[in-house]
Design an enzyme around this catalytic site. Sequence first.
Site, PDB file in Angstrom:
ATOM      1  N   LYS A  79       0.799  -1.216   0.000  1.00 15.88           N
ATOM      2  CA  LYS A  79       0.000   0.000   0.000  1.00 15.88           C
ATOM      3  C   LYS A  79       0.833   1.267   0.000  1.00 15.88           C
ATOM      4  O   LYS A  79       0.443   2.299   0.557  1.00 15.88           O
ATOM      5  CB  LYS A  79      -1.001   0.019   1.161  1.00 15.88           C
ATOM      6  CG  LYS A  79      -1.834  -1.246   1.302  1.00 15.88           C
ATOM      7  CD  LYS A  79      -2.388  -1.768  -0.015  1.00 15.88           C
ATOM      8  CE  LYS A  79      -3.364  -0.794  -0.676  1.00 15.88           C
ATOM      9  NZ  LYS A  79      -3.786  -1.311  -2.033  1.00 15.88           N
ATOM     10  N   THR A  83       1.195  -0.660  -7.328  1.00 15.05           N
ATOM     11  CA  THR A  83       0.600  -0.752  -8.665  1.00 15.05           C
ATOM     12  C   THR A  83       1.121   0.373  -9.556  1.00 15.05           C
ATOM     13  O   THR A  83       1.452   0.157 -10.738  1.00 15.05           O
ATOM     14  CB  THR A  83      -0.934  -0.696  -8.565  1.00 15.05           C
ATOM     15  OG1 THR A  83      -1.386  -1.786  -7.743  1.00 15.05           O
ATOM     16  CG2 THR A  83      -1.587  -0.809  -9.930  1.00 15.05           C
ATOM     17  N   HIS A 142       7.375  -7.590  -2.048  1.00 14.58           N
ATOM     18  CA  HIS A 142       7.166  -6.897  -0.776  1.00 14.58           C
ATOM     19  C   HIS A 142       8.216  -7.319   0.247  1.00 14.58           C
ATOM     20  O   HIS A 142       8.181  -6.874   1.401  1.00 14.58           O
ATOM     21  CB  HIS A 142       5.782  -7.210  -0.211  1.00 14.58           C
ATOM     22  CG  HIS A 142       4.642  -6.622  -0.999  1.00 14.58           C
ATOM     23  ND1 HIS A 142       4.640  -5.323  -1.474  1.00 14.58           N
ATOM     24  CD2 HIS A 142       3.443  -7.161  -1.378  1.00 14.58           C
ATOM     25  CE1 HIS A 142       3.501  -5.093  -2.108  1.00 14.58           C
ATOM     26  NE2 HIS A 142       2.768  -6.179  -2.069  1.00 14.58           N
ATOM     27  N   ARG A 166       6.102   5.666   1.656  1.00 15.82           N
ATOM     28  CA  ARG A 166       4.969   6.575   1.784  1.00 15.82           C
ATOM     29  C   ARG A 166       4.787   6.944   3.246  1.00 15.82           C
ATOM     30  O   ARG A 166       5.200   6.196   4.139  1.00 15.82           O
ATOM     31  CB  ARG A 166       3.718   5.861   1.244  1.00 15.82           C
ATOM     32  CG  ARG A 166       2.490   6.710   1.050  1.00 15.82           C
ATOM     33  CD  ARG A 166       1.345   5.845   0.523  1.00 15.82           C
ATOM     34  NE  ARG A 166       0.187   6.629   0.154  1.00 15.82           N
ATOM     35  CZ  ARG A 166      -0.976   6.110  -0.241  1.00 15.82           C
ATOM     36  NH1 ARG A 166      -1.103   4.781  -0.322  1.00 15.82           N
ATOM     37  NH2 ARG A 166      -1.990   6.890  -0.554  1.00 15.82           N
ATOM     38  N   SER A 174      -4.637   3.089   4.163  1.00 17.25           N
ATOM     39  CA  SER A 174      -4.833   2.345   2.918  1.00 17.25           C
ATOM     40  C   SER A 174      -4.827   0.843   3.172  1.00 17.25           C
ATOM     41  O   SER A 174      -5.636   0.094   2.610  1.00 17.25           O
ATOM     42  CB  SER A 174      -3.738   2.721   1.915  1.00 17.25           C
ATOM     43  OG  SER A 174      -3.930   2.062   0.691  1.00 17.25           O
ATOM     44  N   TYR A 232       6.584   8.366  -2.300  1.00 18.98           N
ATOM     45  CA  TYR A 232       5.292   8.469  -2.980  1.00 18.98           C
ATOM     46  C   TYR A 232       4.890   9.928  -3.172  1.00 18.98           C
ATOM     47  O   TYR A 232       4.456  10.341  -4.249  1.00 18.98           O
ATOM     48  CB  TYR A 232       4.241   7.733  -2.133  1.00 18.98           C
ATOM     49  CG  TYR A 232       2.863   7.645  -2.725  1.00 18.98           C
ATOM     50  CD1 TYR A 232       2.477   6.543  -3.476  1.00 18.98           C
ATOM     51  CD2 TYR A 232       1.916   8.642  -2.486  1.00 18.98           C
ATOM     52  CE1 TYR A 232       1.192   6.443  -4.001  1.00 18.98           C
ATOM     53  CE2 TYR A 232       0.635   8.557  -3.012  1.00 18.98           C
ATOM     54  CZ  TYR A 232       0.277   7.449  -3.766  1.00 18.98           C
ATOM     55  OH  TYR A 232      -0.998   7.364  -4.283  1.00 18.98           O
ATOM     56  N   ARG A 300      -8.078   2.821  -4.784  1.00 16.22           N
ATOM     57  CA  ARG A 300      -9.030   3.425  -3.851  1.00 16.22           C
ATOM     58  C   ARG A 300      -9.079   4.930  -4.078  1.00 16.22           C
ATOM     59  O   ARG A 300      -9.992   5.441  -4.691  1.00 16.22           O
ATOM     60  CB  ARG A 300      -8.658   3.101  -2.404  1.00 16.22           C
ATOM     61  CG  ARG A 300      -9.774   3.440  -1.399  1.00 16.22           C
ATOM     62  CD  ARG A 300      -9.400   3.020   0.010  1.00 16.22           C
ATOM     63  NE  ARG A 300      -8.334   3.816   0.577  1.00 16.22           N
ATOM     64  CZ  ARG A 300      -8.517   4.968   1.245  1.00 16.22           C
ATOM     65  NH1 ARG A 300      -9.735   5.430   1.395  1.00 16.22           N
ATOM     66  NH2 ARG A 300      -7.495   5.633   1.736  1.00 16.22           N
ATOM     67  N   LYS A 301      -8.050   5.652  -3.612  1.00 14.57           N
ATOM     68  CA  LYS A 301      -8.014   7.102  -3.824  1.00 14.57           C
ATOM     69  C   LYS A 301      -6.690   7.574  -4.420  1.00 14.57           C
ATOM     70  O   LYS A 301      -6.659   8.484  -5.231  1.00 14.57           O
ATOM     71  CB  LYS A 301      -8.257   7.846  -2.504  1.00 14.57           C
ATOM     72  CG  LYS A 301      -9.686   7.793  -2.001  1.00 14.57           C
ATOM     73  CD  LYS A 301      -9.849   8.712  -0.789  1.00 14.57           C
ATOM     74  CE  LYS A 301     -11.299   8.771  -0.336  1.00 14.57           C
ATOM     75  NZ  LYS A 301     -11.456   9.698   0.826  1.00 14.57           N
TER      76      LYS A 301
END
Length: 335
Positions: A79, A83, A142, A166, A174, A232, A300-301
Amino acid sequence: METSNFFPSVEIPNEGCQKTLKNCNELLPTLPQSKAWWFDQLFQYQGFWIPSFGIRGSMLINDHFKPRPTDIIVATFPKCGTTWLRALVFSIINRNSFDFSDHPLHKANPQELVLFFEGYLHRYGSTSFVDGLPSPRLLSTHLPYSLFPTRMTDDTSVCRFVYICRDPKDVFVSKWHFANKLRPKELPPLSLEEAFDLFCKGVSEYGPFWDHVLGYWEASVESPKKVLFLKYEDVKKEPLGCVRKLAEFLGVPFTPEEENNETVAEIVKLCSFESLSNQNVNKSQTSSGERPIGNSDFFRKGEVGDWVNHLSPEMVEKLNQITEQKLQGTGFNFD
């Protein structure tokens, strides 16, 4: 790149891989355990809380994987923009192979274009499929940096790692949302408070988060040509500059002609949250036989600072205190 028939037929692991899997199966019951946020139990392995498939994948990598100079490992804590980073790396490396109007990212989720390293090895019980991939191999992980063998981390002539981190407050929020999408229906939702307590204790998939980040940060300081460390928030703020930096690190800098043709801007646009989330392939909520989650679950956002909508002032203070304590004296911060 052919995206159909993406998963190979299952092969019987060779004797060496079978021995590794046997060793793993014998090791798992001896490790400290905790309930996971979604599917599997978590096991404390070499200082990190890892699902069983991650440990199997790690052991197969250590025992059998043969790295190449051209290998690119896209590494993240869950998270943190996994992606997005997969899409960017894939697009940069393959920019001369596809037209932007008919790009594989219009038809396939980045998860399908950049292999989930330890997940594949666990599924097939062998490194043979990954061994057979053409160069350059793009592999996503990961796993913490410390879990990779020294032939991958110490040898500057083989493989490069690209890592993105991040703000831990956004990571936690997230990850909590993601966990409740993935949890089996027979299990109650994971409450924000319970997840927060686990996250702060370092008990979450591939946690502790801070140790994961610092492992790659320290490696990037020691070997900047080996490990590229991104934030990020920086990529969101300066995507064009970060994409140029990525291409330079990967050994495929943009030419003056590409700059004139606005290739960098095209890649940024193609890989943006808005573009990827609106592709029909990524609107699917149905899971495949290979993955227990749908493509839409990865979007998601994609915002910076969404934590303000979820965390209490007390939670913010506690996370900030832990972060300050963990990062003290390291030379790294999330600002």
